[in-house]
Design a protein around this motif. Sequence first.
Motif, PDB file in Angstrom:
ATOM      1  N   LEU A  73       0.824  -1.213   0.000  1.00 40.69           N
ATOM      2  CA  LEU A  73       0.000   0.000   0.000  1.00 40.69           C
ATOM      3  C   LEU A  73       0.856   1.261   0.000  1.00 40.69           C
ATOM      4  O   LEU A  73       0.512   2.257  -0.646  1.00 40.69           O
ATOM      5  N   MET A  74       1.987   1.224   0.706  1.00 35.12           N
ATOM      6  CA  MET A  74       2.881   2.385   0.741  1.00 35.12           C
ATOM      7  C   MET A  74       3.503   2.627  -0.633  1.00 35.12           C
ATOM      8  O   MET A  74       3.671   3.771  -1.062  1.00 35.12           O
ATOM      9  N   LYS A  75       3.845   1.545  -1.351  1.00 34.71           N
ATOM     10  CA  LYS A  75       4.387   1.687  -2.701  1.00 34.71           C
ATOM     11  C   LYS A  75       3.377   2.351  -3.621  1.00 34.71           C
ATOM     12  O   LYS A  75       3.726   3.128  -4.511  1.00 34.71           O
ATOM     13  N   LYS A  76       2.102   2.025  -3.409  1.00 38.05           N
ATOM     14  CA  LYS A  76       1.027   2.605  -4.219  1.00 38.05           C
ATOM     15  C   LYS A  76       0.617   3.998  -3.727  1.00 38.05           C
ATOM     16  O   LYS A  76      -0.234   4.644  -4.321  1.00 38.05           O
ATOM     17  N   LYS A  77       1.212   4.428  -2.608  1.00 39.41           N
ATOM     18  CA  LYS A  77       0.888   5.707  -1.969  1.00 39.41           C
ATOM     19  C   LYS A  77      -0.590   5.787  -1.599  1.00 39.41           C
ATOM     20  O   LYS A  77      -1.214   6.843  -1.669  1.00 39.41           O
ATOM     21  N   ASP A  78      -1.123   4.641  -1.174  1.00 33.63           N
ATOM     22  CA  ASP A  78      -2.511   4.597  -0.720  1.00 33.63           C
ATOM     23  C   ASP A  78      -2.527   4.936   0.762  1.00 33.63           C
ATOM     24  O   ASP A  78      -2.719   4.073   1.627  1.00 33.63           O
ATOM     25  N   TYR A  79      -2.333   6.211   1.063  1.00 33.22           N
ATOM     26  CA  TYR A  79      -2.179   6.635   2.445  1.00 33.22           C
ATOM     27  C   TYR A  79      -3.486   6.576   3.238  1.00 33.22           C
ATOM     28  O   TYR A  79      -3.466   6.397   4.461  1.00 33.22           O
ATOM     29  N   LYS A  80      -4.601   6.703   2.556  1.00 36.25           N
ATOM     30  CA  LYS A  80      -5.885   6.608   3.254  1.00 36.25           C
ATOM     31  C   LYS A  80      -6.072   5.220   3.841  1.00 36.25           C
ATOM     32  O   LYS A  80      -6.459   5.070   5.015  1.00 36.25           O
ATOM     33  N   GLU A  81      -5.763   4.197   3.054  1.00 33.65           N
ATOM     34  CA  GLU A  81      -5.921   2.826   3.521  1.00 33.65           C
ATOM     35  C   GLU A  81      -4.910   2.503   4.612  1.00 33.65           C
ATOM     36  O   GLU A  81      -5.250   1.874   5.619  1.00 33.65           O
ATOM     37  N   THR A  82      -3.648   2.924   4.427  1.00 30.57           N
ATOM     38  CA  THR A  82      -2.635   2.631   5.448  1.00 30.57           C
ATOM     39  C   THR A  82      -2.958   3.354   6.752  1.00 30.57           C
ATOM     40  O   THR A  82      -2.711   2.820   7.837  1.00 30.57           O
ATOM     41  N   PHE A  83      -3.522   4.554   6.649  1.00 30.12           N
ATOM     42  CA  PHE A  83      -3.892   5.290   7.870  1.00 30.12           C
ATOM     43  C   PHE A  83      -4.977   4.546   8.628  1.00 30.12           C
ATOM     44  O   PHE A  83      -4.907   4.398   9.858  1.00 30.12           O
ATOM     45  N   GLU A  84      -5.983   4.057   7.912  1.00 27.35           N
ATOM     46  CA  GLU A  84      -7.089   3.344   8.565  1.00 27.35           C
ATOM     47  C   GLU A  84      -6.604   2.049   9.222  1.00 27.35           C
ATOM     48  O   GLU A  84      -6.980   1.729  10.354  1.00 27.35           O
ATOM     49  N   ILE A  85      -5.757   1.307   8.502  1.00 28.90           N
ATOM     50  CA  ILE A  85      -5.262   0.038   9.037  1.00 28.90           C
ATOM     51  C   ILE A  85      -4.407   0.268  10.279  1.00 28.90           C
ATOM     52  O   ILE A  85      -4.585  -0.392  11.315  1.00 28.90           O
ATOM     53  N   THR A  86      -3.457   1.200  10.180  1.00 29.56           N
ATOM     54  CA  THR A  86      -2.548   1.414  11.313  1.00 29.56           C
ATOM     55  C   THR A  86      -3.252   2.082  12.492  1.00 29.56           C
ATOM     56  O   THR A  86      -2.902   1.815  13.646  1.00 29.56           O
ATOM     57  N   THR A  87      -4.231   2.936  12.221  1.00 25.99           N
ATOM     58  CA  THR A  87      -4.995   3.537  13.320  1.00 25.99           C
ATOM     59  C   THR A  87      -5.723   2.459  14.094  1.00 25.99           C
ATOM     60  O   THR A  87      -5.762   2.469  15.338  1.00 25.99           O
ATOM     61  N   ASN A  88      -6.287   1.489  13.385  1.00 29.51           N
ATOM     62  CA  ASN A  88      -6.969   0.381  14.044  1.00 29.51           C
ATOM     63  C   ASN A  88      -5.976  -0.479  14.830  1.00 29.51           C
ATOM     64  O   ASN A  88      -6.271  -0.925  15.947  1.00 29.51           O
ATOM     65  N   GLU A  89      -4.788  -0.689  14.257  1.00 24.71           N
ATOM     66  CA  GLU A  89      -3.760  -1.454  14.961  1.00 24.71           C
ATOM     67  C   GLU A  89      -3.378  -0.770  16.276  1.00 24.71           C
ATOM     68  O   GLU A  89      -3.199  -1.427  17.301  1.00 24.71           O
ATOM     69  N   LEU A  90      -3.248   0.549  16.235  1.00 23.74           N
ATOM     70  CA  LEU A  90      -2.820   1.291  17.419  1.00 23.74           C
ATOM     71  C   LEU A  90      -3.861   1.258  18.526  1.00 23.74           C
ATOM     72  O   LEU A  90      -3.543   1.502  19.701  1.00 23.74           O
ATOM     73  N   LYS A  91      -5.103   0.976  18.168  1.00 26.31           N
ATOM     74  CA  LYS A  91      -6.173   0.882  19.175  1.00 26.31           C
ATOM     75  C   LYS A  91      -6.079  -0.415  19.966  1.00 26.31           C
ATOM     76  O   LYS A  91      -6.687  -0.534  21.028  1.00 26.31           O
ATOM     77  N   GLN A  92      -5.329  -1.395  19.426  1.00 21.28           N
ATOM     78  CA  GLN A  92      -5.209  -2.694  20.094  1.00 21.28           C
ATOM     79  C   GLN A  92      -4.115  -2.618  21.163  1.00 21.28           C
ATOM     80  O   GLN A  92      -3.084  -3.260  21.085  1.00 21.28           O
ATOM     81  N   SER A  93      -4.363  -1.807  22.166  1.00 20.13           N
ATOM     82  CA  SER A  93      -3.323  -1.492  23.156  1.00 20.13           C
ATOM     83  C   SER A  93      -3.089  -2.607  24.174  1.00 20.13           C
ATOM     84  O   SER A  93      -2.104  -2.574  24.917  1.00 20.13           O
ATOM     85  N   THR A  94      -3.980  -3.598  24.213  1.00 23.10           N
ATOM     86  CA  THR A  94      -3.843  -4.636  25.237  1.00 23.10           C
ATOM     87  C   THR A  94      -2.913  -5.772  24.823  1.00 23.10           C
ATOM     88  O   THR A  94      -2.623  -6.654  25.616  1.00 23.10           O
ATOM     89  N   ARG A  95      -2.456  -5.774  23.589  1.00 19.12           N
ATOM     90  CA  ARG A  95      -1.621  -6.864  23.120  1.00 19.12           C
ATOM     91  C   ARG A  95      -0.168  -6.421  22.992  1.00 19.12           C
ATOM     92  O   ARG A  95       0.148  -5.249  23.100  1.00 19.12           O
ATOM     93  N   ASN A  96       0.684  -7.388  22.709  1.00 24.47           N
ATOM     94  CA  ASN A  96       2.095  -7.082  22.508  1.00 24.47           C
ATOM     95  C   ASN A  96       2.615  -7.937  21.368  1.00 24.47           C
ATOM     96  O   ASN A  96       2.835  -9.134  21.540  1.00 24.47           O
ATOM     97  N   LEU A  97       2.810  -7.323  20.215  1.00 24.07           N
ATOM     98  CA  LEU A  97       3.342  -8.045  19.058  1.00 24.07           C
ATOM     99  C   LEU A  97       4.804  -7.698  18.811  1.00 24.07           C
ATOM    100  O   LEU A  97       5.332  -7.964  17.743  1.00 24.07           O
ATOM    101  N   GLY A  98       5.422  -7.095  19.790  1.00 22.46           N
ATOM    102  CA  GLY A  98       6.853  -6.831  19.687  1.00 22.46           C
ATOM    103  C   GLY A  98       7.176  -5.385  19.386  1.00 22.46           C
ATOM    104  O   GLY A  98       6.405  -4.656  18.758  1.00 22.46           O
ATOM    105  N   TYR A  99       8.350  -4.981  19.838  1.00 20.80           N
ATOM    106  CA  TYR A  99       8.814  -3.600  19.681  1.00 20.80           C
ATOM    107  C   TYR A  99       8.889  -3.185  18.216  1.00 20.80           C
ATOM    108  O   TYR A  99       8.462  -2.094  17.834  1.00 20.80           O
ATOM    109  N   LYS A 100       9.420  -4.058  17.360  1.00 18.88           N
ATOM    110  CA  LYS A 100       9.641  -3.709  15.960  1.00 18.88           C
ATOM    111  C   LYS A 100       8.322  -3.584  15.188  1.00 18.88           C
ATOM    112  O   LYS A 100       8.177  -2.714  14.332  1.00 18.88           O
ATOM    113  N   PHE A 101       7.369  -4.462  15.477  1.00 20.39           N
ATOM    114  CA  PHE A 101       6.070  -4.371  14.817  1.00 20.39           C
ATOM    115  C   PHE A 101       5.367  -3.080  15.236  1.00 20.39           C
ATOM    116  O   PHE A 101       4.781  -2.379  14.407  1.00 20.39           O
TER     117      PHE A 101
END
Length: 297
Positions: A88-116
Amino acid sequence: MIVLNAKALGEEIKRLRKTNNLSQAQLAEGICTQATISGIEAGRGYPSVDILYILSIRLKVSLDYFFKILLNDAQGYIQDTERMLEDLMKKKDYKETFEITTNELKQSTRNLGYKFDQLIKWVNIISSYYLKKVDWQKAVSMLENLLDSSHPLFGQDFIDFKIQNSLAIIYAENKMFQKSLQQYNTILSYHDFLKQHHRFQIKIHYNLAKLYYLQQDYIHSLKHTDLGITLSNQNEDMSMVGQLYFQQGMSLEELNADPQKISDAFKTSLFIFKLLGRQEYVRMVNEQKGAFVNANQ
């Protein structure tokens, strides 16, 4: 470290729903919304324990069954998410990447690692910047906060260098050329890393060539296009060659070089873009430099 496998859980809930001949709306009835079920099945969220318990009853499995799936290795989920965001970043689809990552950031109770976590925040910041949700100064500050040189994992993953590259690009886009140059030079100082990632190194030389060109320093711009082309040839990597030859032609033109050399650079660029099927670049070269590519034909 315990990690949660939302993707595997979502896939199993979807499978069980279909096995029981239930639609998403039917499964959700009296429990949650259909949108919530859709998100769970897509692996983009975690149900609360009470919702998971009722789902287990409706899908005729034990709650423990779901917990075993949820607590399974999340590496597959992480890799799939990374690949999706990269595409998605290669395609510069920033709207989609924003929605996906915003949803990921809401999952505050989990731990998928520092790098992720670092990757998700980086993509979210870049998306926010290009969607004009934050200004460039705020984006720079947020990106800098993601770089912790004291962390034991610093420099052990590509993401640290992608963040630094993003900083350099944002500085250049906002005419902070010296800041951008300093950032690129910092990246180039990581010799061991760059030896293992020649494509990234080629991209850095291309970005530096563009940066020097913007500063009207055509000699240094030409130097970095030549370095990028040499690296591309050594590694048999054509990913940036068309852009590098185009930038080479631009610098040669500004330096009033031999017209044949200028023409050769643009013609080579055009040939490579045609070979790779990069039609948008083919049109660009023909439209902007038609006089050179059609010379002596």
